[in-house]
Scaffold this active site. Sequence first.
Site, PDB file in Angstrom:
ATOM      1  N   GLY A  36       0.844  -1.204   0.000  1.00 44.94           N
ATOM      2  CA  GLY A  36       0.000   0.000   0.000  1.00 44.94           C
ATOM      3  C   GLY A  36       0.876   1.250   0.000  1.00 44.94           C
ATOM      4  N   HIS A  37       1.870   1.275   0.916  1.00 43.41           N
ATOM      5  CA  HIS A  37       2.805   2.403   0.940  1.00 43.41           C
ATOM      6  C   HIS A  37       3.544   2.508  -0.396  1.00 43.41           C
ATOM      7  CE1 HIS A  37       2.867   1.361   5.409  1.00 43.41           C
ATOM      8  NE2 HIS A  37       2.518   2.634   5.427  1.00 43.41           N
ATOM      9  N   GLN A  61      -0.386  11.584  17.329  1.00 47.05           N
ATOM     10  CA  GLN A  61      -1.634  11.033  16.794  1.00 47.05           C
ATOM     11  C   GLN A  61      -2.026   9.719  17.474  1.00 47.05           C
ATOM     12  OE1 GLN A  61       0.109  10.791  12.705  1.00 47.05           O
ATOM     13  NE2 GLN A  61      -1.027   8.884  12.565  1.00 47.05           N
ATOM     14  N   GLY A 147      -3.414   7.530   1.079  1.00 43.36           N
ATOM     15  CA  GLY A 147      -4.198   6.350   0.714  1.00 43.36           C
ATOM     16  C   GLY A 147      -5.669   6.507   1.053  1.00 43.36           C
ATOM     17  N   MET A 184      -4.260  -3.931   3.151  1.00 44.75           N
ATOM     18  CA  MET A 184      -2.910  -3.962   3.725  1.00 44.75           C
ATOM     19  C   MET A 184      -2.780  -2.880   4.784  1.00 44.75           C
ATOM     20  SD  MET A 184      -0.351  -4.809   0.652  1.00 44.75           S
ATOM     21  CE  MET A 184      -0.637  -6.243  -0.389  1.00 44.75           C
ATOM     22  N   SER A 186       0.107  -1.737   8.238  1.00 51.66           N
ATOM     23  CA  SER A 186       1.262  -2.095   9.083  1.00 51.66           C
ATOM     24  C   SER A 186       0.786  -2.872  10.305  1.00 51.66           C
ATOM     25  CB  SER A 186       1.997  -0.838   9.544  1.00 51.66           C
ATOM     26  OG  SER A 186       2.385  -0.065   8.429  1.00 51.66           O
TER      27      SER A 186
END
Length: 284
Positions: A36-37, A61, A147, A184, A186
């Site tokens: 994705g990244h 965050q 994204g 996807m 992390s």
Amino acid sequence: MIVCRSIAETRKIIAGWHRESEVVGLVPTMGFFHDGHLELMRTSVTRTGKTVVSLFVNPTQFGPGEDLEVYPRDFDGDCAKAREVGVDLMFCPEPDDIYRTGHSTEVSVTGLAAGLCGADRPGHFTGVATVVTKLFNIVQPNYAFFGEKDFQQLRIIHQLARDLDFPIWVVGVPIVREDDGLAMSSRNAYLSDKERREALVLYKALMLIKQQVLDSQGRSETDSLIRMAVELIEKNGSCSLEYLSIVDEKDLEKLSIVEGRCRALGAIRVNQRIRLIDNLALYN
Ligand code: AMP
């Protein structure tokens, strides 16, 4: 690929690129790269002359009790992957350089940040908006790539760029999924094999909503769609639902009827520990 930890050095290199009239793209990330990244980076490499990736696990965050300390990291692996896709500069600042002693400014986007993930994670989007504002000022990109996986974040950044007059095109990149449909993330690294299979229920629930909408070919009421999808998630023992909503893509307000450009967004917790999000456009 240049790897740069210093804000001043990063500014200097990018200023040189701007003097040469290069078009600069920025991809903000928290690292532990997956496809994705990499898709965001590939999009920037294709559409701009120089691509900057920021790698910064932004403490502001994360809320109390969230996963800041254990957030997955793989600096060497990330550098290798970014170099491979043609990134020009990886900007990896230290938290103390981004938030210097006495830092006391926050950026809050009202309205868009209130519901959905904003309701479950108070302060999260203020942390995101503040760090993205700083990255926009440091890097001064022409384009910034985000994204659609974090759809609410993408809309908030659109609003922020518009409201604060950043001369930056904010570009949304479609969600990259595993073969079975899992978005996807992390955070998927936290899942055991069993949890990984069970986590797919959120995607299945979103697909069920979309299928119903496409099959009905008319005006579907969102209440009954949500009820059906919630039932599916509740049957799955280890996953609990944080929220599931059908909203207008522009203002993220809940809709009672599916019409126009609308999207179903949801968040679940797997075994109470791992919070995952996903979303699906309800139009073709
Ligand atoms: P993160 O490192 O999780 O903060 O994500 C950095 C950027 O990658 C954000 O703009 C995310 O929306 C984007 N991103 C993360 N996962 C995906 C995915 N599966 N598909 C597309 N973009 C993604």
